[in-house]
Enzyme design. Structure first.
Site, PDB file in Angstrom:
ATOM      1  N   ASP A 109      28.518  38.965  71.325  1.00 60.39           N
ATOM      2  CA  ASP A 109      27.412  37.999  71.424  1.00 60.39           C
ATOM      3  C   ASP A 109      27.169  37.566  72.864  1.00 60.39           C
ATOM      4  O   ASP A 109      26.049  37.264  73.252  1.00 60.39           O
ATOM      5  CB  ASP A 109      27.732  36.749  70.598  1.00 60.39           C
ATOM      6  CG  ASP A 109      28.004  37.106  69.156  1.00 60.39           C
ATOM      7  OD1 ASP A 109      27.099  37.666  68.530  1.00 60.39           O
ATOM      8  OD2 ASP A 109      29.130  36.855  68.676  1.00 60.39           O
TER       9      ASP A 109
ATOM     10  N   PRO B 237      21.611  40.794  74.653  1.00 64.89           N
ATOM     11  CA  PRO B 237      20.341  40.970  73.938  1.00 64.89           C
ATOM     12  C   PRO B 237      20.577  41.349  72.472  1.00 64.89           C
ATOM     13  O   PRO B 237      21.574  42.000  72.147  1.00 64.89           O
ATOM     14  CB  PRO B 237      19.644  42.106  74.674  1.00 64.89           C
ATOM     15  CG  PRO B 237      20.499  42.470  75.820  1.00 64.89           C
ATOM     16  CD  PRO B 237      21.770  41.704  75.779  1.00 64.89           C
ATOM     17  N   ASP B 238      19.667  40.937  71.617  1.00 62.77           N
ATOM     18  CA  ASP B 238      19.793  41.213  70.179  1.00 62.77           C
ATOM     19  C   ASP B 238      19.364  42.669  69.943  1.00 62.77           C
ATOM     20  O   ASP B 238      18.169  42.989  69.926  1.00 62.77           O
ATOM     21  CB  ASP B 238      18.901  40.234  69.416  1.00 62.77           C
ATOM     22  CG  ASP B 238      19.093  40.362  67.919  1.00 62.77           C
ATOM     23  OD1 ASP B 238      19.409  41.478  67.453  1.00 62.77           O
ATOM     24  OD2 ASP B 238      18.923  39.354  67.232  1.00 62.77           O
ATOM     25  N   LEU B 239      20.335  43.552  69.749  1.00 63.24           N
ATOM     26  CA  LEU B 239      20.037  44.990  69.655  1.00 63.24           C
ATOM     27  C   LEU B 239      19.205  45.300  68.419  1.00 63.24           C
ATOM     28  O   LEU B 239      18.269  46.100  68.464  1.00 63.24           O
ATOM     29  CB  LEU B 239      21.334  45.812  69.616  1.00 63.24           C
ATOM     30  CG  LEU B 239      21.897  46.245  70.964  1.00 63.24           C
ATOM     31  CD1 LEU B 239      22.122  45.114  71.918  1.00 63.24           C
ATOM     32  CD2 LEU B 239      23.147  47.073  70.787  1.00 63.24           C
TER      33      LEU B 239
ATOM     34  N   LYS C 139      18.879  35.782  58.153  1.00 61.52           N
ATOM     35  CA  LYS C 139      18.967  36.827  59.184  1.00 61.52           C
ATOM     36  C   LYS C 139      17.971  37.954  58.888  1.00 61.52           C
ATOM     37  O   LYS C 139      17.323  38.465  59.802  1.00 61.52           O
ATOM     38  CB  LYS C 139      20.412  37.382  59.241  1.00 61.52           C
ATOM     39  CG  LYS C 139      20.619  38.386  60.356  1.00 61.52           C
ATOM     40  CD  LYS C 139      22.081  38.711  60.607  1.00 61.52           C
ATOM     41  CE  LYS C 139      22.205  39.814  61.653  1.00 61.52           C
ATOM     42  NZ  LYS C 139      23.569  40.160  62.005  1.00 61.52           N
TER      43      LYS C 139
ATOM     44  N   ASN D 186      35.918  42.442  69.627  1.00 59.22           N
ATOM     45  CA  ASN D 186      36.179  41.911  68.286  1.00 59.22           C
ATOM     46  C   ASN D 186      37.003  42.926  67.503  1.00 59.22           C
ATOM     47  O   ASN D 186      37.320  44.012  67.997  1.00 59.22           O
ATOM     48  CB  ASN D 186      34.865  41.565  67.573  1.00 59.22           C
ATOM     49  CG  ASN D 186      33.956  42.770  67.490  1.00 59.22           C
ATOM     50  OD1 ASN D 186      34.283  43.762  66.836  1.00 59.22           O
ATOM     51  ND2 ASN D 186      32.814  42.718  68.172  1.00 59.22           N
TER      52      ASN D 186
ATOM     53  N   PHE E 243      23.507  45.068  59.636  1.00 60.11           N
ATOM     54  CA  PHE E 243      24.742  44.593  59.012  1.00 60.11           C
ATOM     55  C   PHE E 243      24.964  43.153  59.466  1.00 60.11           C
ATOM     56  O   PHE E 243      24.639  42.804  60.595  1.00 60.11           O
ATOM     57  CB  PHE E 243      25.949  45.423  59.455  1.00 60.11           C
ATOM     58  CG  PHE E 243      26.137  46.693  58.672  1.00 60.11           C
ATOM     59  CD1 PHE E 243      25.192  47.704  58.719  1.00 60.11           C
ATOM     60  CD2 PHE E 243      27.269  46.881  57.891  1.00 60.11           C
ATOM     61  CE1 PHE E 243      25.368  48.874  58.013  1.00 60.11           C
ATOM     62  CE2 PHE E 243      27.463  48.052  57.177  1.00 60.11           C
ATOM     63  CZ  PHE E 243      26.503  49.052  57.235  1.00 60.11           C
TER      64      PHE E 243
ATOM     65  N   LYS F 183      15.196  38.796  61.605  1.00 60.43           N
ATOM     66  CA  LYS F 183      15.285  40.053  62.371  1.00 60.43           C
ATOM     67  C   LYS F 183      14.172  41.024  62.003  1.00 60.43           C
ATOM     68  O   LYS F 183      13.828  41.893  62.790  1.00 60.43           O
ATOM     69  CB  LYS F 183      16.627  40.757  62.108  1.00 60.43           C
ATOM     70  CG  LYS F 183      17.832  39.902  62.389  1.00 60.43           C
ATOM     71  CD  LYS F 183      18.417  40.204  63.740  1.00 60.43           C
ATOM     72  CE  LYS F 183      19.620  39.319  63.971  1.00 60.43           C
ATOM     73  NZ  LYS F 183      20.329  39.610  65.191  1.00 60.43           N
TER      74      LYS F 183
END
Ligand code: FMN
Length: 425
Positions: A298, A326-328, A359, A227, A345, A363
Site C-alpha cells: 500500500d 498507485p492503485d494498480l 471495493k 506482506n 482480489f 474499483k
C-alpha cells in the site's frame, strides 16, 4: 503444492483422496522420478496401480513401484497370465478413473496415436475411457524430430487428454534444451486439476494475465516492506487457466511456491509495485481477461535510503517520507480495452463482505473475489481458500472452503468471457 503425505485440514478436501489412478510409465530416463510421485499419490489417499513397458522396467524398479503404490506393478508378462479371468488391459482400463502417462517416450507416443496395442500399456491406453494426463520426455533432437512433432500434434487433438509438453533444462544426455518431463509438482497439480474439472479446454484461444505474490518496497539496501503472500493462489489460477487452454502471462512478485508450478506459463518476475504496474500495463492491451491476485504493497518510501540504516535511524523512518502506491487494479480498469474482463482480489479479516461490496463498486472491476486471511484453512500460505465472489448484476457467490486449485477453477468458470460458448462440466 505438497508432495508430502501430511493430511490436509478436513475443511479443505484433497480432490485426489480415494481416486483410482493408473500410473503408466514408459522407457524414458525420467521414469526414475516416478516412484516418489507414486508414493506421494498413495500418501495423499489415492488408490494407485502402476503399469510399465519393458523399457521402463529396465530403467526403474517395478518392485519399488509395487511397494510404494501398495499394489502389484503390472508388466507385459502379466497380460498373458493363464489365471486372468478377463484381459488385464481391459480390467486396468475400466478400473482407472484417471491415468497419469509419465514419462511418455517417443515410441509410446507413436504407438498411441497410430492405434497400436502391442504392449500391456499401449492396449490399456487404447481401451480406457478415463482422462489421461500425458507428459512427454526425451532428448531435444528426438522431441524436435518432425515425426514426433506430428504425433504430438495429433495427440493434442485427442479428447480426454491433457498433454504436457516437455520443459527446458539440462537433460540426462547433457543437452540443454526442451525434453525434460514436467516436474512431479506439475504432474500432481495437473492430476488434481483433471480430478476437479476434467480435461475440457473451455479457455482455448484466450489470453489471460494473472498477477501473483507480494511486492517489495525497499526501505534501504537491506530492508523492504512486503506482506505474507506466497503467490500460490495466483499461480494456481494461472495454471488452471492454462490447463483449460488459455495462453497465460504471469506477472509475479517474489514467490514461495515450487518452481515446477511455473512451467508452461509466460512469466515476468518483478519486485516493486511500480515494476508490476509497468508489466501489467504493457501486457493489458492484448488480453481477454486480467486477474489481479497479487498482494500489492500500500505504501512505499518516496526515496529509499541509499545506505543501510542503523537500528536507531530505522525508528525515525516511520514518521515521514512515505507515499501511497498507485492503485494498480483501478489503473487497469481505467485503461482497459472494450470486452476485457477484470477480476480483482480483496484480502480481509473479520467481516469482509461489506468492504468487498464497496471495493467492487469503487474499483469498477467486473468481479471481485474477497477471501479471508484470518481463517485456519484460507489465506497466505494455506493450501486452501474460501470467500465471496461478487460479480456483475449484484451476483454474490459464497465459496466454501476448498483447495486453492478448486477455487481457481470456480473463479475461471465465473470469469469466462462472454465470447466463449463452450460450457464446461
Ligand atoms: C538409458 C535410456 C534412456 C532413454 N530415455 C529416453 C527418453 O527420455 N525418451 C524416449 O522417448 N526414449 C528414451 N529412450 C529410448 C526408449 O527407451 C526406446 O525408444 C524404447 O523403445 C521406448 O519404448 P516404450 O515406449 O515401450 O517404453 C531411452 C533409452 C535408454 C536406454
Amino acid at each position: 503444492m505438497r508432495t508430502e503425505g501430511a493430511p490436509r485440514p478436513t475443511a479443505c478436501p484433497d480432490p485426489l483422496v480415494g481416486r483410482r489412478i493408473l500410473v503408466a510409465i514408459t522407457g524414458s530416463i525420467a521414469a526414475v522420478k516416478m516412484p516418489l510421485l507414486v508414493s506421494a499419490l498413495a500418501k495423499r489417499g489415492a488408490e494407485v496401480r502402476c503399469v510399465v513397458t519393458p523399457s521402463a522396467a529396465a530403467l526403474v524398479s517395478p518392485v519399488a513401484l509395487a511397494s510404494l503404490s501398495r499394489h502389484q506393478c503390472y508388466l507385459d508378462a502379466d497380460q498373458w497370465s493363464p489365471q486372468a479371468p478377463r484381459p488385464l488391459h481391459v480390467e486396468l482400463a475400466e478400473w482407472a478413473e484417471l491415468v497419469l502417462l509419465a514419462p511418455l517416450s517417443a515410441t509410446s507416443l507413436g504407438r498411441w496415436v497410430h492405434g497400436l496395442a502391442d504392449t500391456l500399456l499401449a492396449s490399456t491406453l487404447l481401451a480406457t475411457e478415463a482422462p489421461v494426463v500425458a507428459a512427454a520426455a526425451m532428448n531435444t533432437s528426438m522431441w524436435q524430430a518432425p515425426p514426433v512433432q506430428r504425433n504430438w500434434q495429433v495427440l493434442s487433438t485427442f479428447e480426454r487428454v491433457l498433454a504436457l509438453g516437455p520443459a527446458q533444462g539440462l537433460l540426462a544426455c547433457d543437452r540443454q534444451g526442451d525434453g525434460r518431463m514436467a516436474e512431479p509438482e506439475q504432474l500432481l497439480m495437473a492430476l488434481e486439476s483433471v480430478a476437479l474439472w476434467g480435461w475440457q479446454r473451455d479457455w482455448q484461444g484466450l489470453d489471460l494475465v494473472v498477477s501473483a505474490g507480494p511486492t517489495r518496497e525497499a526501505l534501504d539496501p537491506a530492508r523492504f516492506l512486503s506482506n505474507g503472500s506466497t503467490g500460490l493462489m495466483g499461480v494456481l489460477l494461472a495454471q488452471a487457466a492454462r490447463l483449460r487452454g488459455a495462453s497465460v502471462h504471469l506477472v509475479h512478485g517474489p514467490l514461495q511456491v515450487h518452481p515446477g508450478l511455473l512451467e508452461g506459463l509466460i512469466c515476468t518476475p518483478v519486485q516493486t509495485a511500480a515494476q508490476m504496474q509497468a508489466a501489467l500495463m504493457a501486457a493489458q492491451g492484448q488480453v481477454d481477461a486480467i486477474a489481479m491476485a497479487a498482494a500489492v504493497a500500500d505504501h512505499r518510501r518516496v526515496e529509499p535510503m541509499a545506505h543501510k540504516l542503523s537500528k536507531l535511524a530505522l525508528g525515525d523512518l516511520w514518521a515521514e517520507g512515505w507515499e501511497q502506491v498507485p492503485d494498480l487494479l483501478a489503473g487497469l480498469v481505467a485503461s482497459r480495452p472494450p470486452g476485457q474482463t477484470i477480476l480483482g482480489f480483496a484480502a480481509y479479516s473479520g467481516d469482509g463482505l461489506a468492504a468487498a461490496r464497496e471495493k467492487l463498486r469503487h474499483k469498477g472491476c467486473d468481479w471481485l473475489f474477497a477471501n479471508p486471511i484470518d481463517q485456519p484453512d484460507a489465506g497466505f500460505g494455506s493450501p486452501g481458500n474460501q470467500g465471496w465472489l461478487l460479480g456483475p448484476g449484484g451476483q454474490e457467490i459464497e465459496m466454501q472452503p476448498a483447495s486453492k486449485l478448486a477455487i481457481a477453477h470456480q473463479l475461471l468458470t465465473a470469469l469466462r468471457p462472454p465470447q466463449l460458448s463452450q460450457p464446461g462440466p
